[in-house]
Design a protein around this motif. Structure first.
Motif, PDB file in Angstrom:
ATOM      1  N   PRO A  20       0.944  -1.129  -0.033  1.00  0.00           N
ATOM      2  CA  PRO A  20      -0.017  -0.121  -0.130  1.00  0.00           C
ATOM      3  C   PRO A  20       0.796   1.208  -0.071  1.00  0.00           C
ATOM      4  N   HIS A  21       2.122   1.094   0.125  1.00  0.00           N
ATOM      5  CA  HIS A  21       2.967   2.291   0.305  1.00  0.00           C
ATOM      6  C   HIS A  21       3.368   2.832  -1.206  1.00  0.00           C
ATOM      7  N   LEU A  22       3.021   2.006  -1.984  1.00  0.00           N
ATOM      8  CA  LEU A  22       3.497   2.461  -3.450  1.00  0.00           C
ATOM      9  C   LEU A  22       2.491   3.429  -4.155  1.00  0.00           C
ATOM     10  N   ASP A  23       3.345   4.306  -4.992  1.00  0.00           N
ATOM     11  CA  ASP A  23       2.373   5.481  -5.695  1.00  0.00           C
ATOM     12  C   ASP A  23       1.870   4.902  -6.949  1.00  0.00           C
ATOM     13  N   PRO A  24       0.673   4.772  -7.025  1.00  0.00           N
ATOM     14  CA  PRO A  24      -0.121   4.222  -8.112  1.00  0.00           C
ATOM     15  C   PRO A  24       0.071   4.924  -9.481  1.00  0.00           C
ATOM     16  N   THR A  25       0.423   6.160  -9.283  1.00  0.00           N
ATOM     17  CA  THR A  25       0.589   6.937 -10.615  1.00  0.00           C
ATOM     18  C   THR A  25       2.220   6.813 -11.003  1.00  0.00           C
ATOM     19  N   LEU A  26       2.928   6.969 -10.300  1.00  0.00           N
ATOM     20  CA  LEU A  26       4.501   6.309 -10.537  1.00  0.00           C
ATOM     21  C   LEU A  26       4.478   5.180 -11.144  1.00  0.00           C
ATOM     22  N   ILE A  27       3.828   4.025 -10.361  1.00  0.00           N
ATOM     23  CA  ILE A  27       3.957   2.622 -11.071  1.00  0.00           C
ATOM     24  C   ILE A  27       3.514   2.726 -12.458  1.00  0.00           C
ATOM     25  N   THR A  28       2.184   3.059 -12.493  1.00  0.00           N
ATOM     26  CA  THR A  28       1.585   3.152 -13.800  1.00  0.00           C
ATOM     27  C   THR A  28       2.327   3.819 -14.903  1.00  0.00           C
ATOM     28  N   LYS A  29       3.223   4.947 -14.597  1.00  0.00           N
ATOM     29  CA  LYS A  29       4.038   5.748 -15.551  1.00  0.00           C
ATOM     30  C   LYS A  29       5.285   4.787 -15.824  1.00  0.00           C
ATOM     31  N   SER A  30       5.673   4.200 -14.850  1.00  0.00           N
ATOM     32  CA  SER A  30       7.017   3.485 -14.863  1.00  0.00           C
ATOM     33  C   SER A  30       6.561   2.162 -15.689  1.00  0.00           C
ATOM     34  N   LEU A  31       5.461   1.500 -15.438  1.00  0.00           N
ATOM     35  CA  LEU A  31       5.057   0.228 -16.285  1.00  0.00           C
ATOM     36  C   LEU A  31       5.026   0.726 -17.616  1.00  0.00           C
ATOM     37  N   ARG A  32       4.301   1.754 -18.204  1.00  0.00           N
ATOM     38  CA  ARG A  32       4.396   2.280 -19.431  1.00  0.00           C
ATOM     39  C   ARG A  32       5.632   2.585 -20.200  1.00  0.00           C
ATOM     40  N   ARG A  33       6.532   3.062 -19.531  1.00  0.00           N
ATOM     41  CA  ARG A  33       7.976   3.229 -20.135  1.00  0.00           C
ATOM     42  C   ARG A  33       8.641   1.834 -20.158  1.00  0.00           C
ATOM     43  N   ILE A  34       8.594   1.076 -19.294  1.00  0.00           N
ATOM     44  CA  ILE A  34       9.077  -0.234 -19.341  1.00  0.00           C
ATOM     45  C   ILE A  34       8.634  -1.119 -20.659  1.00  0.00           C
ATOM     46  N   ALA A  35       7.186  -0.962 -20.748  1.00  0.00           N
ATOM     47  CA  ALA A  35       6.488  -1.604 -21.813  1.00  0.00           C
ATOM     48  C   ALA A  35       6.969  -1.066 -23.140  1.00  0.00           C
ATOM     49  N   SER A  36       7.201   0.274 -23.355  1.00  0.00           N
ATOM     50  CA  SER A  36       7.420   0.594 -24.463  1.00  0.00           C
ATOM     51  C   SER A  36       8.850   0.852 -24.903  1.00  0.00           C
ATOM     52  N   HIS A  37       9.720   0.473 -24.025  1.00  0.00           N
ATOM     53  CA  HIS A  37      11.050   0.570 -24.566  1.00  0.00           C
ATOM     54  C   HIS A  37      11.624  -0.307 -25.302  1.00  0.00           C
ATOM     55  N   PRO A  38      12.201   0.319 -26.573  1.00  0.00           N
ATOM     56  CA  PRO A  38      12.529  -0.668 -27.509  1.00  0.00           C
ATOM     57  C   PRO A  38      13.670  -1.744 -27.490  1.00  0.00           C
ATOM     58  N   THR A  39      14.409  -1.801 -26.484  1.00  0.00           N
ATOM     59  CA  THR A  39      15.708  -2.747 -26.681  1.00  0.00           C
ATOM     60  C   THR A  39      15.770  -3.556 -25.394  1.00  0.00           C
ATOM     61  N   LEU A  40      14.686  -3.560 -24.569  1.00  0.00           N
ATOM     62  CA  LEU A  40      14.420  -4.538 -23.482  1.00  0.00           C
ATOM     63  C   LEU A  40      14.341  -5.953 -23.546  1.00  0.00           C
ATOM     64  N   THR A  41      14.891  -6.768 -23.218  1.00  0.00           N
ATOM     65  CA  THR A  41      14.634  -8.159 -23.283  1.00  0.00           C
ATOM     66  C   THR A  41      13.371  -8.517 -22.265  1.00  0.00           C
ATOM     67  N   PRO A  42      12.759  -9.744 -22.567  1.00  0.00           N
ATOM     68  CA  PRO A  42      11.635  -9.953 -21.637  1.00  0.00           C
ATOM     69  C   PRO A  42      12.065 -10.350 -20.239  1.00  0.00           C
ATOM     70  N   PHE A  43      13.341 -10.624 -19.989  1.00  0.00           N
ATOM     71  CA  PHE A  43      13.581 -10.897 -18.715  1.00  0.00           C
ATOM     72  C   PHE A  43      14.004  -9.475 -18.031  1.00  0.00           C
ATOM     73  N   ARG A  44      14.714  -8.545 -18.699  1.00  0.00           N
ATOM     74  CA  ARG A  44      14.858  -7.418 -18.087  1.00  0.00           C
ATOM     75  C   ARG A  44      13.507  -6.657 -17.741  1.00  0.00           C
ATOM     76  N   ARG A  45      12.591  -6.855 -18.489  1.00  0.00           N
ATOM     77  CA  ARG A  45      11.237  -5.963 -18.433  1.00  0.00           C
ATOM     78  C   ARG A  45      10.719  -6.721 -17.019  1.00  0.00           C
ATOM     79  N   GLN A  46      10.726  -7.957 -17.012  1.00  0.00           N
ATOM     80  CA  GLN A  46      10.099  -8.806 -15.700  1.00  0.00           C
ATOM     81  C   GLN A  46      10.848  -8.170 -14.657  1.00  0.00           C
ATOM     82  N   VAL A  47      12.222  -8.223 -14.710  1.00  0.00           N
ATOM     83  CA  VAL A  47      13.053  -7.513 -13.384  1.00  0.00           C
ATOM     84  C   VAL A  47      12.594  -6.319 -13.160  1.00  0.00           C
ATOM     85  N   TYR A  48      12.669  -5.240 -13.969  1.00  0.00           N
ATOM     86  CA  TYR A  48      12.087  -3.995 -13.661  1.00  0.00           C
ATOM     87  C   TYR A  48      10.471  -3.798 -12.956  1.00  0.00           C
ATOM     88  N   ARG A  49       9.601  -4.695 -13.642  1.00  0.00           N
ATOM     89  CA  ARG A  49       8.408  -4.645 -13.110  1.00  0.00           C
ATOM     90  C   ARG A  49       8.188  -5.215 -11.826  1.00  0.00           C
TER      91      ARG A  49
END
Length: 199
Positions: free
Chosen positions: A61-90
Motif C-alpha cells: 500500500p506504500h507504492l504510488d499508483p501514478t508512478l507505478i503506472t507511468k513506470s510500467l508504460r515506460r518499461i513496456a514501450s522501451h524498444p531494446t529491453l529483453t523480456p527478462f529485463r522487463r520482468q526484473v524492472y516490473r
C-alpha cells in the motif's frame, strides 16, 4: 475434499480478495490499479484444484499508483529491453520506499533456469543498465551482506556512486549500521506489477 469444503474456502478467498482490493482502491487517489481477476480455481492438469489467493499478489500500500503506472508504460514501450529485463524492472517496482532487497533475493524469486550466481549477475547487469532509475528503484537492491553493493556500474562502499545510492536509501528511511550494512529485514514479497496493473 468434499463440495462443502471447496465452497467454504472459495467464499473465504473471495472475501479476503475483495477486502484487499477495497483497501488498495481507497489509497489510490489518482489512478486505481486494474486488478486482473484471479480465479479461485485453476486448471493445472485435466482436473481443477482449489487455490487460495496468495497475499504476495497484492502490491504494497506504500507504492504510488501514478508512478507505478507511468513506470510500467515506460518499461513496456522501451524498444531494446529483453523480456527478462522487463520482468526484473516490473518486479523491482514492488519494493516500496524505505525497504531494501538483495541481488540474490530478487534472483531467487525470478528463478532463472541457469545457476543462481548467473541469475544474480543478470540482475546486477539489469540494475547497472537501468534506464528508468530512480523511478524503477535499482538503488533499493543491495549486496547479500547488506552493504551498498553496486550502483551505476561502480561497486562497493568506495564506489564512485556509493554516496549517491546511500543518500537515496537514507532519504527513504533505510538505516545503516556503523559498518555500512542496512538494518532491517530484506524485502522478499515481490510482485510482478505488470500482472497487477493494466497499462
Amino acid at each position: 475434499m468434499n463440495t462443502r469444503s471447496i465452497t467454504t474456502s472459495t467464499a473465504t478467498a473471495s472475501t479476503s480478495g475483495k477486502d484487499n482490493i477495497l483497501r488498495a482502491s481507497t489509497r489510490a487517489k489518482i489512478t486505481k490499479p486494474n486488478l486482473k481477476s484471479r480465479p479461485t480455481t485453476s486448471k493445472t492438469t485435466s482436473r481443477s484444484s482449489t487455490t487460495t489467493p496468495n497475499p504476495q499478489h497484492q502490491p504494497s500500500p506504500h507504492l504510488d499508483p501514478t508512478l507505478i503506472t507511468k513506470s510500467l508504460r515506460r518499461i513496456a514501450s522501451h524498444p531494446t529491453l529483453t523480456p527478462f529485463r522487463r520482468q526484473v524492472y516490473r518486479t523491482l517496482l514492488s519494493v516500496p520506499p524505505g525497504r531494501w532487497t538483495t541481488y540474490s533475493a530478487l534472483s531467487a524469486h525470478l528463478g532463472s533456469s541457469g545457476s543462481s550466481s548467473s541469475c544474480a549477475r543478470a540482475i546486477g547487469n539489469a540494475m547497472r543498465d537501468n534506464p528508468f532509475a530512480p523511478d524503477v528503484p535499482c538503488h533499493r537492491v543491495l549486496a547479500t551482506d547488506r552493504t551498498i553493493g553496486g550502483y551505476r556500474g561502480a561497486w562497493g562502499q568506495g564506489g564512485e556512486y556509493a554516496v549517491e545510492k546511500t543518500k537515496l536509501l537514507v532519504g527513504e528511511g533505510v538505516v545503516f549500521d556503523e559498518r555500512g550494512r542496512a538494518r532491517g529485514e530484506c524485502f522478499t514479497e515481490f510482485v510482478d506489477l505488470g500482472e497487477v496493473y493494466q497499462v
